[in-house]
Design a protein around this motif. Structure first.
Motif, PDB file in Angstrom:
ATOM      1  N   ASP A   6       0.685  -1.183   0.133  1.00 21.19           N
ATOM      2  CA  ASP A   6      -0.061  -0.005  -0.060  1.00 21.19           C
ATOM      3  C   ASP A   6       1.022   1.235  -0.013  1.00 21.19           C
ATOM      4  O   ASP A   6       1.377   1.645   1.170  1.00 21.19           O
ATOM      5  N   PHE A   7       1.152   1.760  -1.256  1.00 15.75           N
ATOM      6  CA  PHE A   7       2.200   2.478  -1.274  1.00 15.75           C
ATOM      7  C   PHE A   7       2.019   4.185  -0.677  1.00 15.75           C
ATOM      8  O   PHE A   7       2.771   4.627  -0.009  1.00 15.75           O
ATOM      9  N   PRO A   8       0.669   4.530  -0.950  1.00 20.82           N
ATOM     10  CA  PRO A   8       0.248   5.717  -0.227  1.00 20.82           C
ATOM     11  C   PRO A   8       0.539   5.541   1.487  1.00 20.82           C
ATOM     12  O   PRO A   8       0.891   6.591   2.090  1.00 20.82           O
ATOM     13  N   LYS A   9      -0.034   4.344   1.982  1.00 20.77           N
ATOM     14  CA  LYS A   9       0.068   4.314   3.356  1.00 20.77           C
ATOM     15  C   LYS A   9       1.720   4.223   3.743  1.00 20.77           C
ATOM     16  O   LYS A   9       2.164   4.790   4.797  1.00 20.77           O
ATOM     17  N   LYS A  10       2.416   3.328   3.076  1.00 22.08           N
ATOM     18  CA  LYS A  10       3.778   3.111   3.147  1.00 22.08           C
ATOM     19  C   LYS A  10       4.467   4.437   3.184  1.00 22.08           C
ATOM     20  O   LYS A  10       5.396   5.027   4.094  1.00 22.08           O
ATOM     21  N   LEU A  11       4.260   5.285   2.133  1.00 29.71           N
ATOM     22  CA  LEU A  11       4.970   6.666   1.897  1.00 29.71           C
ATOM     23  C   LEU A  11       4.899   7.623   3.069  1.00 29.71           C
ATOM     24  O   LEU A  11       5.692   8.264   3.591  1.00 29.71           O
ATOM     25  N   MET A  12       3.402   7.519   3.663  1.00 26.21           N
ATOM     26  CA  MET A  12       3.119   8.651   4.392  1.00 26.21           C
ATOM     27  C   MET A  12       3.652   8.144   5.949  1.00 26.21           C
ATOM     28  O   MET A  12       3.964   8.986   6.670  1.00 26.21           O
ATOM     29  N   LEU A  13       3.923   6.988   6.088  1.00 25.00           N
ATOM     30  CA  LEU A  13       4.507   6.568   7.232  1.00 25.00           C
ATOM     31  C   LEU A  13       5.698   6.852   7.597  1.00 25.00           C
ATOM     32  O   LEU A  13       6.122   7.152   8.434  1.00 25.00           O
ATOM     33  N   PHE A  15       7.340   9.393   6.218  1.00 26.94           N
ATOM     34  CA  PHE A  15       7.274  10.768   6.296  1.00 26.94           C
ATOM     35  C   PHE A  15       7.008  10.947   7.681  1.00 26.94           C
ATOM     36  O   PHE A  15       7.675  11.884   8.352  1.00 26.94           O
ATOM     37  N   GLU A  16       5.881  10.477   8.230  1.00 27.71           N
ATOM     38  CA  GLU A  16       5.435  10.801   9.600  1.00 27.71           C
ATOM     39  C   GLU A  16       6.391  10.306  10.553  1.00 27.71           C
ATOM     40  O   GLU A  16       6.862  10.972  11.764  1.00 27.71           O
ATOM     41  N   LEU A  17       7.167   9.192  10.560  1.00 28.12           N
ATOM     42  CA  LEU A  17       8.184   8.627  11.543  1.00 28.12           C
ATOM     43  C   LEU A  17       9.391   9.658  11.370  1.00 28.12           C
ATOM     44  O   LEU A  17      10.057  10.133  12.250  1.00 28.12           O
ATOM     45  N   LEU A  18       9.782   9.864  10.117  1.00 26.69           N
ATOM     46  CA  LEU A  18      10.941  11.004  10.034  1.00 26.69           C
ATOM     47  C   LEU A  18      10.662  12.409  10.563  1.00 26.69           C
ATOM     48  O   LEU A  18      11.426  12.964  11.343  1.00 26.69           O
ATOM     49  N   HIS A  19       9.399  12.834  10.247  1.00 30.85           N
ATOM     50  CA  HIS A  19       9.082  14.161  10.762  1.00 30.85           C
ATOM     51  C   HIS A  19       8.961  14.056  12.331  1.00 30.85           C
ATOM     52  O   HIS A  19       9.434  15.117  12.987  1.00 30.85           O
ATOM     53  N   GLU A  20       8.631  13.231  13.107  1.00 27.08           N
ATOM     54  CA  GLU A  20       8.458  12.987  14.298  1.00 27.08           C
ATOM     55  C   GLU A  20       9.768  12.787  15.003  1.00 27.08           C
ATOM     56  O   GLU A  20      10.186  13.595  15.941  1.00 27.08           O
ATOM     57  N   TYR A  21      10.782  12.224  14.360  1.00 26.82           N
ATOM     58  CA  TYR A  21      11.994  12.189  14.920  1.00 26.82           C
ATOM     59  C   TYR A  21      13.085  13.479  14.537  1.00 26.82           C
ATOM     60  O   TYR A  21      13.507  13.817  15.577  1.00 26.82           O
ATOM     61  N   TYR A  22      12.732  13.907  13.588  1.00 24.17           N
ATOM     62  CA  TYR A  22      13.651  15.356  13.072  1.00 24.17           C
ATOM     63  C   TYR A  22      12.967  16.460  13.058  1.00 24.17           C
ATOM     64  O   TYR A  22      13.736  17.660  13.459  1.00 24.17           O
ATOM     65  N   ASN A 210      20.366   0.843  14.502  1.00 25.80           N
ATOM     66  CA  ASN A 210      19.865   0.753  15.757  1.00 25.80           C
ATOM     67  C   ASN A 210      19.252   2.238  16.142  1.00 25.80           C
ATOM     68  O   ASN A 210      18.432   2.309  17.301  1.00 25.80           O
ATOM     69  N   LYS A 211      19.369   3.312  15.593  1.00 23.16           N
ATOM     70  CA  LYS A 211      18.991   4.476  15.883  1.00 23.16           C
ATOM     71  C   LYS A 211      18.038   5.061  15.042  1.00 23.16           C
ATOM     72  O   LYS A 211      17.279   5.928  15.234  1.00 23.16           O
ATOM     73  N   CYS A 212      17.652   4.381  13.831  1.00 21.47           N
ATOM     74  CA  CYS A 212      16.623   4.747  12.989  1.00 21.47           C
ATOM     75  C   CYS A 212      15.368   4.600  13.304  1.00 21.47           C
ATOM     76  O   CYS A 212      14.823   3.558  13.660  1.00 21.47           O
ATOM     77  N   PRO A 213      14.577   5.664  12.968  1.00 20.45           N
ATOM     78  CA  PRO A 213      13.119   5.824  13.349  1.00 20.45           C
ATOM     79  C   PRO A 213      12.421   4.752  12.368  1.00 20.45           C
ATOM     80  O   PRO A 213      11.128   4.470  12.447  1.00 20.45           O
TER      81      PRO A 213
END
Length: 231
Positions: A6-13, A15-22, A210-213
């Motif tokens: 599910d590319f729309p869901k995967k790509l948004m996930l 984004f959201e994880l990276l944005h939450e982290y950085y 090991n540090k990757c969101p």
């Protein structure tokens, strides 16, 4: 390309994880639309810090204006931007984009009302402007949703979603643009986050997994769990 993803869901996930982290990246760092254009050219095939040194030189030489770059001797321009590397070639490219800007009265804000495809096509017709630089300008200057693809983006997406049947610039670009809403703000932040992640953790040879969101969602890590990648 697998039909099970599910590319729309995967790509948004991603984004959201990276944005939450950085957090917000506030990219592109510049004082004007023209400076962004200059930066997009100067950062070709070099680290951003080298482009920044060249931009500072241009400002100190009072050359951060299309008319100034058009009138200055090309050898002087090349020496001014030496820190960016490939300075002779980039001097020609800066002259070319400034000649193009003259058709718009040196006002890149006029591009904001243009058709995206038409603007991108015109930019690709300017000497030294390839797909990545054109998309940089369309997205960060004209504020239009044209996703920028670079080696960092390709590295991360190919690792998180392995076995993708994409390898060319336009194929990666279509992956994002066909599965995400056409939102310039989203594309802006997403591209900046991918670049930051590649520089901070998802390194080319030995990523800091090991540090990757994204670790719980990274196909390459889950498949191999070695922490070492060739991509």
């Amino acid at each position: 390309m697998s039909n099970l993803i599910d590319f729309p869901k995967k790509l948004m996930l991603i984004f959201e994880l990276l944005h939450e982290y950085y957090g917000d990246q506030n990219w592109w760092p510049s004082e004007s639309q023209f400076e962004t254009i200059v930066g997009a050219i100067l950062t070709q095939n070099t680290a951003w810090k080298n482009a920044e040194y060249a931009i500072l030189n241009l400002k100190e030489a009072n050359l951060m204006a299309p008319s100034a770059i058009r009138s200055v001797d090309i050898s002087v321009l090349a020496e001014t931007i030496r820190p960016s590397g490939y300075f002779n070639s980039k001097a020609i490219k800066l002259k070319a984009i400034c000649a193009f800007l003259e058709f718009y009265n040196d006002d890149p804000s006029q591009w904001e009302s243009m058709n995206l495809r038409e603007l991108r096509s015109q930019l690709l017709g300017v000497y030294g402007i390839g797909p990545e630089t054109a998309d940089d300008i369309v997205l960060y200057v004209a504020n239009m949703p044209s996703f920028v693809i670079d080696s960092y983006t390709q590295r991360i997406i190919s690792r998180v979603i392995p076995n993708l049947e994409v390898s060319k610039y336009d194929e990666f670009k279509a992956l994002f643009e066909n599965h995400l809403p056409p939102d310039a703000k989203l594309f802006n932040e997403y591209h900046a986050l991918l670049d930051t992640h590649a520089k901070e953790l998802c390194h080319k040879k030995i990523p800091s997994c090991n540090k990757c969101p994204l670790i719980k969602h990274c196909g390459s890590f889950l498949n191999h769990s070695t922490g070492k990648f060739d991509a």
